[in-house]
Motif scaffolding. Structure first.
Motif, PDB file in Angstrom:
ATOM      1  N   VAL A  61       0.792  -1.311  -0.049  1.00 41.47           N
ATOM      2  CA  VAL A  61      -0.141  -0.039  -0.016  1.00 41.47           C
ATOM      3  C   VAL A  61       0.892   1.255   0.024  1.00 41.47           C
ATOM      4  O   VAL A  61       1.983   1.391   0.810  1.00 41.47           O
ATOM      5  CB  VAL A  61      -0.910  -0.227   1.139  1.00 41.47           C
ATOM      6  N   SER A  66       1.610  -1.729   5.425  1.00 40.99           N
ATOM      7  CA  SER A  66       0.739  -2.966   5.124  1.00 40.99           C
ATOM      8  C   SER A  66       1.902  -4.076   4.981  1.00 40.99           C
ATOM      9  O   SER A  66       3.073  -4.097   4.994  1.00 40.99           O
ATOM     10  CB  SER A  66       0.275  -2.608   3.452  1.00 40.99           C
ATOM     11  N   LYS A 102      -4.592  -4.376   0.017  1.00 35.78           N
ATOM     12  CA  LYS A 102      -5.258  -3.201   0.663  1.00 35.78           C
ATOM     13  C   LYS A 102      -5.969  -4.020   1.851  1.00 35.78           C
ATOM     14  O   LYS A 102      -5.762  -3.378   3.209  1.00 35.78           O
ATOM     15  CB  LYS A 102      -6.425  -2.866  -0.182  1.00 35.78           C
ATOM     16  N   GLY A 108      -4.930   1.180   5.728  1.00 33.84           N
ATOM     17  CA  GLY A 108      -5.468   1.124   4.249  1.00 33.84           C
ATOM     18  C   GLY A 108      -6.719   0.245   3.853  1.00 33.84           C
ATOM     19  O   GLY A 108      -7.434   0.779   2.958  1.00 33.84           O
ATOM     20  N   ASN A 109      -6.961  -0.541   4.766  1.00 37.43           N
ATOM     21  CA  ASN A 109      -8.221  -1.469   4.611  1.00 37.43           C
ATOM     22  C   ASN A 109      -9.366  -0.544   4.831  1.00 37.43           C
ATOM     23  O   ASN A 109     -10.571  -0.950   4.393  1.00 37.43           O
ATOM     24  CB  ASN A 109      -7.901  -2.698   5.539  1.00 37.43           C
ATOM     25  N   ARG A 151     -12.700  -1.475  -1.043  1.00 32.39           N
ATOM     26  CA  ARG A 151     -12.686  -2.797  -0.851  1.00 32.39           C
ATOM     27  C   ARG A 151     -13.749  -3.684  -1.425  1.00 32.39           C
ATOM     28  O   ARG A 151     -14.888  -3.322  -1.462  1.00 32.39           O
ATOM     29  CB  ARG A 151     -12.994  -3.071   0.887  1.00 32.39           C
TER      30      ARG A 151
END
Length: 238
Positions: A61, A66, A102, A108-109, A151
């Motif tokens: 990411v 990440s 991700k 980032g998720n 997502r």
């Protein structure tokens, strides 16, 4: 520990019978599987970077912490490699890997419209002075980016169902075996190339002198009067 995932891509068939296939049926010949792997934690980053094939593709990411994910390239892809600029990843495969990257980022998720950066392993740089799991790039121009709007749980769930766990030692053995087989295949192709060059050179020489074979030492000796039998007959020439 190292986690492995299997992603699949499908190549559409443009044959006359494609319109008559049953709904939900997929021709196995059109499906390609791809191996993705990542370390269990940041302490796995160093052995994965050092022992992955230099052409394998690394994902992370952009600008956020990440997991480090890797796409394992095939022998054919590595042997045909010309440059990262010319290297193309199937669009749906790229989407799957970036979604998985991700999902393996705490921050980032949760974010939309994030960028995933990717580059060959050979473009990564790390040394003892950097924090554990930290890497940088040797050449920023060799880094590509892919935007993820949000997502996609369907993709992530599908990939997670393929997840298997192996020890770091197993990973090291598999990579070593892969690289040795790759080296043997490269040597075999080099031998074939040299043999083809030799054949081409001989054919080129033959084309420039089509009668060259008639004047070999063996042919000249066979046609010499000195090698004729005492009872030779003139009719032997006709």
């Amino acid at each position: 520990m190292v986690y492995y995932f299997t992603a699949k891509t499908t190549t559409s068939t443009n044959n006359e019978l494609s319109d008559f296939t049953l709904d939900g049926y997929e021709d196995e010949n059109t499906i390609t599987t791809h191996i993705i792997y990542m370390g269990k934690d940041k302490f796995e980053n160093d052995p994965l970077i050092k022992n992955s094939n230099p052409k394998n593709i690394w994902f992370h990411v952009d600008n956020h912490s990440s997991a480090h994910l890797y796409l394992q390239l095939t022998q054919e892809q590595i042997l045909e490699w010309k440059s990262f600029d010319n290297f193309k990843i199937d669009e749906y495969l790229l989407l799957q890997i970036c979604q998985l990257t991700k999902s393996n980022s705490i921050k980032g998720n949760k974010l939309n419209n994030i960028s995933i950066c990717y580059t060959p392993v050979e473009n990564l740089y790390t040394d003892g002075s950097m924090d554990t799991g930290t890497v940088t790039f040797k050449n920023n121009k060799q880094v590509k980016r892919y935007n993820i709007a949000k997502r996609d749980n369907s993709i992530i769930n599908k990939l997670n169902k393929t997840k298997i766990e192996k020890s770091t030692e197993e990973f090291l053995k598999e990579q070593d075996l892969f690289n040795r087989e790759l080296m043997n295949e490269r040597k075999r192709l080099e031998r074939e190339s040299k043999e083809l060059e030799k054949q081409y050179s001989n054919q080129k020489l033959k084309n420039s002198d089509p009668y060259g074979d008639l004047f070999t030492k063996e042919n000249l000796e066979n046609s010499s009067n000195d090698r004729r039998k005492e009872n030779w007959d003139e009719d032997d020439f006709w």
